[in-house]
Design a protein around this motif. Sequence first.
Motif, PDB file in Angstrom:
ATOM      1  N   MET A  45      12.931 -12.870 -11.471  1.00  0.00           N
ATOM      2  CA  MET A  45      13.735 -11.756 -11.515  1.00  0.00           C
ATOM      3  C   MET A  45      13.266 -10.378 -11.882  1.00  0.00           C
ATOM      4  O   MET A  45      14.191  -9.288 -11.941  1.00  0.00           O
ATOM      5  N   ALA A  46      11.972 -10.287 -12.321  1.00  0.00           N
ATOM      6  CA  ALA A  46      11.601  -8.947 -12.642  1.00  0.00           C
ATOM      7  C   ALA A  46      11.227  -8.207 -11.540  1.00  0.00           C
ATOM      8  O   ALA A  46      11.273  -6.946 -11.651  1.00  0.00           O
ATOM      9  N   THR A  47      11.427  -8.929 -10.383  1.00  0.00           N
ATOM     10  CA  THR A  47      11.155  -7.831  -9.057  1.00  0.00           C
ATOM     11  C   THR A  47      12.333  -7.321  -8.714  1.00  0.00           C
ATOM     12  O   THR A  47      12.466  -6.664  -7.478  1.00  0.00           O
ATOM     13  N   ASP A  48      13.571  -7.381  -9.352  1.00  0.00           N
ATOM     14  CA  ASP A  48      14.714  -6.785  -9.081  1.00  0.00           C
ATOM     15  C   ASP A  48      14.634  -5.293  -8.983  1.00  0.00           C
ATOM     16  O   ASP A  48      15.257  -4.733  -8.433  1.00  0.00           O
ATOM     17  N   SER A  49      13.536  -4.524  -9.682  1.00  0.00           N
ATOM     18  CA  SER A  49      13.172  -2.903  -9.438  1.00  0.00           C
ATOM     19  C   SER A  49      12.521  -2.811  -8.601  1.00  0.00           C
ATOM     20  O   SER A  49      12.341  -1.817  -8.294  1.00  0.00           O
ATOM     21  N   CYS A  50      11.942  -4.010  -7.695  1.00  0.00           N
ATOM     22  CA  CYS A  50      11.190  -3.579  -6.514  1.00  0.00           C
ATOM     23  C   CYS A  50      11.901  -2.954  -5.471  1.00  0.00           C
ATOM     24  O   CYS A  50      13.112  -3.486  -5.191  1.00  0.00           O
ATOM     25  N   GLY A  51      11.480  -2.144  -4.711  1.00  0.00           N
ATOM     26  CA  GLY A  51      12.050  -1.484  -3.612  1.00  0.00           C
ATOM     27  C   GLY A  51      12.634  -0.141  -3.604  1.00  0.00           C
ATOM     28  O   GLY A  51      12.925   0.656  -2.799  1.00  0.00           O
ATOM     29  N   SER A  52      13.102   0.073  -4.871  1.00  0.00           N
ATOM     30  CA  SER A  52      13.911   1.509  -4.965  1.00  0.00           C
ATOM     31  C   SER A  52      12.760   2.505  -5.635  1.00  0.00           C
ATOM     32  O   SER A  52      13.050   3.071  -6.768  1.00  0.00           O
ATOM     33  N   GLY A  53      11.663   2.779  -4.799  1.00  0.00           N
ATOM     34  CA  GLY A  53      10.774   3.825  -5.207  1.00  0.00           C
ATOM     35  C   GLY A  53       9.581   2.986  -6.258  1.00  0.00           C
ATOM     36  O   GLY A  53       8.720   3.720  -6.375  1.00  0.00           O
ATOM     37  N   ASN A  54       9.853   1.799  -6.359  1.00  0.00           N
ATOM     38  CA  ASN A  54       9.019   1.238  -7.497  1.00  0.00           C
ATOM     39  C   ASN A  54       7.966   0.137  -6.640  1.00  0.00           C
ATOM     40  O   ASN A  54       8.622  -0.788  -5.957  1.00  0.00           O
ATOM     41  N   ASP A  55       6.713   0.416  -6.415  1.00  0.00           N
ATOM     42  CA  ASP A  55       5.771  -0.365  -5.559  1.00  0.00           C
ATOM     43  C   ASP A  55       5.398  -1.591  -6.509  1.00  0.00           C
ATOM     44  O   ASP A  55       4.988  -1.554  -7.716  1.00  0.00           O
ATOM     45  N   PHE A 116       4.810  -9.437 -14.759  1.00  0.00           N
ATOM     46  CA  PHE A 116       5.121  -8.309 -15.235  1.00  0.00           C
ATOM     47  C   PHE A 116       4.394  -7.195 -14.802  1.00  0.00           C
ATOM     48  O   PHE A 116       4.538  -5.940 -14.562  1.00  0.00           O
ATOM     49  N   GLY A 117       3.110  -7.447 -14.935  1.00  0.00           N
ATOM     50  CA  GLY A 117       2.090  -6.438 -14.732  1.00  0.00           C
ATOM     51  C   GLY A 117       1.938  -5.994 -12.886  1.00  0.00           C
ATOM     52  O   GLY A 117       1.889  -5.016 -12.805  1.00  0.00           O
ATOM     53  N   ALA A 118       2.533  -6.995 -12.403  1.00  0.00           N
ATOM     54  CA  ALA A 118       2.521  -6.775 -10.793  1.00  0.00           C
ATOM     55  C   ALA A 118       3.808  -5.824 -10.531  1.00  0.00           C
ATOM     56  O   ALA A 118       3.790  -5.035  -9.510  1.00  0.00           O
ATOM     57  N   VAL A 119       4.908  -5.950 -11.311  1.00  0.00           N
ATOM     58  CA  VAL A 119       6.004  -5.220 -11.311  1.00  0.00           C
ATOM     59  C   VAL A 119       5.766  -3.612 -11.683  1.00  0.00           C
ATOM     60  O   VAL A 119       6.262  -2.625 -11.407  1.00  0.00           O
ATOM     61  N   GLY A 120       4.893  -3.742 -12.864  1.00  0.00           N
ATOM     62  CA  GLY A 120       4.684  -2.357 -13.375  1.00  0.00           C
ATOM     63  C   GLY A 120       5.546  -2.027 -14.699  1.00  0.00           C
ATOM     64  O   GLY A 120       5.765  -1.088 -15.000  1.00  0.00           O
ATOM     65  N   TRP A 121       5.704  -3.060 -15.446  1.00  0.00           N
ATOM     66  CA  TRP A 121       6.327  -2.751 -16.712  1.00  0.00           C
ATOM     67  C   TRP A 121       5.427  -2.436 -17.724  1.00  0.00           C
ATOM     68  O   TRP A 121       4.405  -2.610 -17.863  1.00  0.00           O
TER      69      TRP A 121
END
Length: 121
Positions: A45-55, A116-121
């Motif tokens: 679920m950490a990937t919820d922020s992906c796609g909105s300008g967050n690679d 979390f590191g892959a998502v960019g937290w």
Amino acid sequence: MTQPASYVDQPRDPRPTDRVVTVLLLIALIVLAPAAGFMGLLTAMATDSCGSGNDCNEGLVATGVFTSAASPIVVALVALVWVVVRWRRGRTTWWVPLVAALVAAGTWWIGALITFGAVGW
């Protein structure tokens, strides 16, 4: 005076408390490992922020989720086998589930940190 080699090879008989504590700790480990695996799946679920300008690095996310989901179950199965081997050899076994729980928690956290590191937290 040294003992004959046959005396050294004989299995020891651990105390009954060792067996009882081992069984109780193994039951707890076997119950908690799938729960931890499920919680590892929830790290996706950490990937919820992906796609909105967050690679996001999708391959690294998959690696992290797989690690945090599968590692507690794998560690619990390895601990179960290790307990059986030590039990058959007459060795103490109470500490094996405790070490397995620490290793499972550590590998779960490593997988979560990868995610979390892959998502960019």
